[in-house]
Design a protein around this motif. Sequence first.
Motif, short mmCIF file in Angstrom:
data_model
loop_
_atom_site.label_atom_id
_atom_site.label_comp_id
_atom_site.label_asym_id
_atom_site.label_seq_id
_atom_site.Cartn_x
_atom_site.Cartn_y
_atom_site.Cartn_z
N GLU A 121 -1.87 -1.48 6.37
CA GLU A 121 -0.60 -2.09 6.38
C GLU A 121 -0.40 -3.24 5.33
O GLU A 121 0.59 -3.17 4.57
N GLU A 125 0.31 -0.94 2.06
CA GLU A 125 1.66 -0.91 2.58
C GLU A 125 2.18 0.29 3.30
O GLU A 125 3.06 0.75 3.22
N ARG A 127 1.52 3.21 2.66
CA ARG A 127 2.00 4.42 1.59
C ARG A 127 0.74 5.32 1.18
O ARG A 127 1.05 6.04 0.26
N TRP A 207 4.26 -5.97 -4.82
CA TRP A 207 3.00 -5.54 -3.89
C TRP A 207 2.23 -7.09 -3.80
O TRP A 207 1.90 -7.17 -2.76
N SER A 210 3.78 -9.46 -1.48
CA SER A 210 4.02 -8.64 -0.15
C SER A 210 2.49 -9.00 0.93
O SER A 210 2.47 -9.23 1.83
N LYS A 214 1.37 -11.21 3.91
CA LYS A 214 0.76 -10.40 5.16
C LYS A 214 -0.69 -11.28 5.44
O LYS A 214 -1.02 -11.31 6.57
#
Length: 256
Positions: A121, A125, A127, A207, A210, A214
């Motif tokens: 996660e 991400e 992906r 990125w 982010s 998190k």
Amino acid sequence: MAPGSTQNIVIFGETGVGKSSVINLMAGQQIAHISPDAPRCTLHWTEYQITFENGTRYRVFDTASLEEPRLGTGAYPPTLLNAYNLINNLKEHGGVNLLLFCIRGGRVTATMQSNYRLFFEFFCEERVPLVLVVTNLEREPRMEDWYRRNAGQLEKYNIRSAGHACLTAANLLDGRLRDKYEESRGILRGVVEAHCNAGGWTGGQGWLASFISKLVKFVVGHPKKTDIIGILTKRCGMAKEVAQQVAQRIGEELVT
């Protein structure tokens, strides 16, 4: 996947689950050092080169991961620095094609969920395809039975995967269990070939901001905004203006 191509795999899991043994199983020879007393560190990595019989090459990044569901404030700076360095290293080699999440056969725990979230996660991400690798199953009559028994618990902890491999990676087995070791190599290689994404994920714009935002949620006692800027400038080599912009994007509700 084209023969001769190189794919990047990040393998992760708690210390002691058998990541090095899984790498050796995948390679068909001992290339990774196995140590039950490996030092605990965060997101440090070692790189290994593996080539399958069809000519496909894999660059496997073996990470040392978290031991606890939450990060202490002292672990935050090296986690951020190592993540930043690893993603930059992977960018130079085409990005991340696959995640291998190693767990030891047994009960599903909060620490497993923590590792899953950190890499799948936060770091990638969501992906990058993720394959669950369950080790230490040599005593199971059928190794796949573990997954059937525990699929509900994995779902309860929101641990989802594109595929899974139930196996034994212990290469010092007696004759009765040796067949399971050879079977495991075929299972592991098959799931790698089936789920390795041809287009590597490289992070993309935004990125780092982010990831940091998190990651802060994992920290016991949020780091200060000035501390984040200091890590980005002094240890990651980022220009101060850019570091300030990244820190600003994190959101004032996450830092003090």
